[in-house]
Motif scaffolding. Structure first.
Motif, PDB file in Angstrom:
ATOM      1  N   LEU A 458       9.056  -2.859   7.095  1.00 35.67           N
ATOM      2  CA  LEU A 458       7.264  -3.111   7.342  1.00 35.67           C
ATOM      3  C   LEU A 458       6.926  -2.483   6.323  1.00 35.67           C
ATOM      4  O   LEU A 458       5.675  -3.082   6.248  1.00 35.67           O
ATOM      5  CB  LEU A 458       7.568  -1.585   8.170  1.00 35.67           C
ATOM      6  N   LYS A 459       7.558  -2.075   5.137  1.00 31.30           N
ATOM      7  CA  LYS A 459       6.535  -1.855   3.759  1.00 31.30           C
ATOM      8  C   LYS A 459       6.654  -3.448   3.398  1.00 31.30           C
ATOM      9  O   LYS A 459       5.759  -3.001   2.145  1.00 31.30           O
ATOM     10  CB  LYS A 459       7.573  -0.802   3.034  1.00 31.30           C
ATOM     11  N   ALA A 460       7.881  -4.354   3.175  1.00 34.43           N
ATOM     12  CA  ALA A 460       6.838  -4.916   2.501  1.00 34.43           C
ATOM     13  C   ALA A 460       6.231  -5.851   3.638  1.00 34.43           C
ATOM     14  O   ALA A 460       5.658  -6.517   2.267  1.00 34.43           O
ATOM     15  CB  ALA A 460       8.876  -5.898   2.958  1.00 34.43           C
ATOM     16  N   GLN A 461       6.263  -5.329   4.957  1.00 36.48           N
ATOM     17  CA  GLN A 461       4.663  -6.555   5.173  1.00 36.48           C
ATOM     18  C   GLN A 461       3.499  -6.158   5.475  1.00 36.48           C
ATOM     19  O   GLN A 461       2.380  -6.774   5.258  1.00 36.48           O
ATOM     20  CB  GLN A 461       5.306  -6.986   6.958  1.00 36.48           C
ATOM     21  N   SER A 465      -2.309  -1.626  -0.216  1.00 35.66           N
ATOM     22  CA  SER A 465      -3.538  -1.063  -1.470  1.00 35.66           C
ATOM     23  C   SER A 465      -4.209  -0.383   0.043  1.00 35.66           C
ATOM     24  O   SER A 465      -4.835   1.056   0.148  1.00 35.66           O
ATOM     25  CB  SER A 465      -4.302  -2.191  -1.355  1.00 35.66           C
ATOM     26  N   GLU A 466      -4.299  -1.181   0.899  1.00 37.35           N
ATOM     27  CA  GLU A 466      -5.191  -0.589   2.611  1.00 37.35           C
ATOM     28  C   GLU A 466      -4.744   0.637   2.332  1.00 37.35           C
ATOM     29  O   GLU A 466      -5.314   1.548   3.264  1.00 37.35           O
ATOM     30  CB  GLU A 466      -5.744  -1.422   4.053  1.00 37.35           C
ATOM     31  N   VAL A 467      -2.958   1.268   2.877  1.00 38.76           N
ATOM     32  CA  VAL A 467      -2.462   1.898   3.727  1.00 38.76           C
ATOM     33  C   VAL A 467      -2.668   3.396   2.218  1.00 38.76           C
ATOM     34  O   VAL A 467      -3.014   4.582   2.586  1.00 38.76           O
ATOM     35  CB  VAL A 467      -1.088   2.125   3.101  1.00 38.76           C
ATOM     36  N   LEU A 470      -5.881   4.457   2.663  1.00 42.09           N
ATOM     37  CA  LEU A 470      -6.672   4.920   4.181  1.00 42.09           C
ATOM     38  C   LEU A 470      -6.252   6.812   3.863  1.00 42.09           C
ATOM     39  O   LEU A 470      -6.353   7.537   4.603  1.00 42.09           O
ATOM     40  CB  LEU A 470      -6.105   4.999   4.658  1.00 42.09           C
ATOM     41  N   LEU A 471      -4.768   6.735   3.234  1.00 45.03           N
ATOM     42  CA  LEU A 471      -4.387   7.934   2.970  1.00 45.03           C
ATOM     43  C   LEU A 471      -4.554   8.660   2.139  1.00 45.03           C
ATOM     44  O   LEU A 471      -4.892   9.710   2.007  1.00 45.03           O
ATOM     45  CB  LEU A 471      -2.715   7.640   2.269  1.00 45.03           C
ATOM     46  N   GLU A 472      -5.056   8.125   0.979  1.00 42.39           N
ATOM     47  CA  GLU A 472      -6.614   9.031   0.079  1.00 42.39           C
ATOM     48  C   GLU A 472      -7.456   9.607   1.176  1.00 42.39           C
ATOM     49  O   GLU A 472      -8.393  10.456   0.312  1.00 42.39           O
ATOM     50  CB  GLU A 472      -6.731   8.253  -1.169  1.00 42.39           C
ATOM     51  N   GLN A 473      -8.003   9.387   1.583  1.00 40.90           N
ATOM     52  CA  GLN A 473      -9.683   8.524   2.259  1.00 40.90           C
ATOM     53  C   GLN A 473      -8.538  10.115   3.482  1.00 40.90           C
ATOM     54  O   GLN A 473      -9.698  11.337   3.475  1.00 40.90           O
ATOM     55  CB  GLN A 473      -9.834   7.925   2.869  1.00 40.90           C
ATOM     56  N   LEU A 489      -5.831   8.243  12.760  1.00 38.57           N
ATOM     57  CA  LEU A 489      -6.371   6.894  14.166  1.00 38.57           C
ATOM     58  C   LEU A 489      -6.264   5.264  12.792  1.00 38.57           C
ATOM     59  O   LEU A 489      -5.183   4.492  12.624  1.00 38.57           O
ATOM     60  CB  LEU A 489      -7.200   7.052  15.024  1.00 38.57           C
ATOM     61  N   ARG A 490      -7.393   5.640  11.934  1.00 43.45           N
ATOM     62  CA  ARG A 490      -7.142   4.087  11.234  1.00 43.45           C
ATOM     63  C   ARG A 490      -5.415   4.461  10.451  1.00 43.45           C
ATOM     64  O   ARG A 490      -5.272   3.129  10.057  1.00 43.45           O
ATOM     65  CB  ARG A 490      -7.893   4.901  10.131  1.00 43.45           C
ATOM     66  N   ALA A 491      -4.814   5.553   9.691  1.00 52.58           N
ATOM     67  CA  ALA A 491      -3.818   5.320   9.027  1.00 52.58           C
ATOM     68  C   ALA A 491      -1.950   4.941   9.188  1.00 52.58           C
ATOM     69  O   ALA A 491      -2.613   3.527   9.341  1.00 52.58           O
ATOM     70  CB  ALA A 491      -3.738   6.815   8.554  1.00 52.58           C
ATOM     71  N   VAL A 492      -2.806   5.570  11.041  1.00 53.31           N
ATOM     72  CA  VAL A 492      -1.489   4.250  11.577  1.00 53.31           C
ATOM     73  C   VAL A 492      -1.602   3.312  11.830  1.00 53.31           C
ATOM     74  O   VAL A 492      -1.405   2.613  11.635  1.00 53.31           O
ATOM     75  CB  VAL A 492      -0.620   5.807  12.663  1.00 53.31           C
ATOM     76  N   GLU A 493      -3.110   2.726  12.582  1.00 55.40           N
ATOM     77  CA  GLU A 493      -2.852   1.136  12.717  1.00 55.40           C
ATOM     78  C   GLU A 493      -2.877   0.547  11.349  1.00 55.40           C
ATOM     79  O   GLU A 493      -2.607  -0.846  11.901  1.00 55.40           O
ATOM     80  CB  GLU A 493      -4.958   1.220  12.734  1.00 55.40           C
TER      81      GLU A 493
END
Length: 512
Positions: A458-461, A465-467, A470-473, A489-493
């Motif tokens: 999962l982490k390779a795919q 940068s988006e993750v 979103l975690l910082e937000q 919700l945005r982070a899990v998506e």
């Protein structure tokens, strides 16, 4: 015209029996049931609790249960998922997939419900500290399936107070934990209005050793605390109280349990009315019941079929909206398919063969049941008044009051068993040499390796940068006072993991 119901002798059964001027089912204070026609109109939801090993294995069990006639799914999560750790965390070792299914990311939720249309079923999720994250994953999958979120229905346990009091799977201190819960209330009231945003749980209080009266009192006191917390955020009690549900245990004392459920509805109606609820739906206590796991014995396990039947009948006579029956082998392991099927058949036999669903509140008017209902209410009210005097449930829990009361009852119960004051068939009377069940369910430790491999993939795919962004937000929002659900919700998506999200919140809220 309503369907006519008759006994095997042809005697017609009225929808409801009542004394002149007596209380009517479906009317305040709802002692006799939340609907005027109760099970004549609609049976309770027959749930079976499942979740073990990997999402792939649990998905197979869900399809099996749906084929057997279960009408609602109920998800158990493993311990790392409950306390916000991914399967590859060092503290997860030895626990992955053991007491429930391992969920590390949205990918696992996609696998868990593969081939199941979320809009067509109701799902109950037994999750508390990480409830906001799991609910976000469920919503994200529903969106991917093209569901109308306004029609999505189910329940998230989301009851953190009983974790501090009885169960222990909390992460953050009480204040930020209560914030997460009220954020879920507020978000769902507009975005997912049919979702039950909390299942205020007496089940685990009872499993920890409380009496029936303590289970009732502490659960309703916690419910009152959630109502007040939501009101302090400006939420309208007539809107959000409709989406609260309760989760009770059903123990062995048949009439005490029935009276407990009747008293619960009446007490909750008065509590909600006292806090300003004027809408009938906001005053009604709707509840799920599970038969008592702690009542099951490893000795003579087939005796548990009788215990579960007895408890299930009491829950139905008490007016439950949803019911889970335990497998006879659960004192030994997670239930086998055979045990799960017998547990479900127990409910179906009660529903279609016993006749107890033909009239509303069949035991109403019994001198014993009415008196016991009144006495349980009076005894529970004494506890609630004490908790109110302390400043409410959060303060009572912080002062260890509930914990001490539960521990004292558990100790007394154990003493009664060991001294033979209380009979437990097959344990301290009518015993025999142990005969071991051959077919017990075991979860293999190798599944942790499987989950860790999935996480690496999962982490390779995913777009890293988006993750990170979103975690910082989410971190910034957690430090402020915005509703956190849209950020989660945005982070899990974006396939941020459960552990990554929980770690962000730990960094802001701290651990308890």
């Amino acid at each position: 015209m309503a369907e006519k119901r008759v006994t095997s002798s042809g005697i017609e059964i009225k929808p409801v029996y009542k004394a002149e001027g007596g209380e009517v089912p479906g009317e305040f204070p709802y002692t006799r049931g939340v609907q005027p026609d109760m099970y004549r109109g609609k049976l309770w939801t027959m749930r079976q609790y499942a979740g073990f090993s990997t999402a792939e294995e649990s998905n197979k069990r869900y399809h099996y249960l749906l084929q057997q006639g279960t009408t609602g799914l109920s998800v158990a999560f493993d311990l790392p998922t409950q306390i916000g750790y991914d399967s590859d965390h060092e503290l997860s070792e030895g626990e992955v997939g053991k007491v429930g299914v391992a969920i590390d990311s949205l990918m696992d939720i996609e696998i868990l419900f593969e081939g199941i249309t979320l809009q067509n079923i109701t799902t109950s999720m037994t999750i508390n500290a990480t409830a906001s994250i799991l609910l976000a994953m469920y919503i994200a999958l529903a969106k991917k399936q093209g569901a109308d979120l306004k029609q999505l229905s189910g329940t998230i346990q989301n009851d953190i107070l009983k974790e501090y009091a009885a169960r222990g799977t909390y992460i953050y201190p009480p204040a930020p934990s209560m914030r997460l819960i009220t954020d879920v209330f507020a978000y769902c009231s507009t975005e997912v209005p049919k979702w039950n945003t909390i299942s205020i749980s007496g089940y685990h209080i009872r499993e920890a050793g409380s009496t029936a009266v303590q289970e009732l009192a502490f659960t309703l006191a916690n419910g009152k605390a959630y109502l007040q917390a939501a009101q302090s955020k400006g939420l309208d009690i007539n809107v959000f109280a409709k989406r609260l549900s309760f989760f009770f245990n059903c123990h062995n004392n048949f009439f005490e349990e029935i009276a407990k459920f009747r008293a619960a509805r009446r007490m909750w109606a008065h509590i909600t009315k006292g806090l300003g609820a004027t809408d009938a739906s906001a005053q009604k206590l709707r509840f799920h019941t599970q038969t008592g796991g702690s009542t099951l014995t490893a000795q003579q396990p087939l005796n548990n079929i009788v215990r579960v039947s007895n408890q299930a009948m009491a829950a139905v006579l008490g007016g439950t909206q949803s019911l889970h029956t335990n497998g006879y082998d659960e004192a030994l392991s997670l239930p086998t398919e055979e045990a799960a099927k017998i547990a479900l058949r127990t409910q179906q036999i009660i529903a279609f063969e016993s006749g107890v669903t033909d009239t509303v509140d069949p035991l109403a008017g019994s001198y014993f049941v009415e008196s016991l209902t009144d006495e349980i209410e009076a005894a529970a009210q004494i506890y609630i008044d004490k908790i109110d005097a302390m400043g409410g449930s959060v303060k009572a829990i912080e002062q260890d009051y509930m914990q001490r009361e539960i521990a004292a009852s558990a100790y007394q119960y154990q003493k009664d068993i060991e001294s033979n004051e209380r009979v437990l068939v097959g344990v301290n009377r009518f015993t025999e040499e142990a005969v071991h069940l051959k077919d017990v369910f075991r979860v293999d430790d190798s599944i942790r390796t499987h989950q860790v491999e999935k996480l690496k993939h999962l982490k390779a795919q995913r777009v890293k940068s988006e993750v990170v962004l979103l975690l910082e937000q989410l971190k910034v929002a957690a430090a402020g006072d915005e509703n956190l659900m849209p950020y989660i919700l945005r982070a899990v998506e974006a396939y941020a993991t459960l552990g990554e999200i929980a770690d962000v919140l730990r960094s802001v809220f701290g651990e308890y």
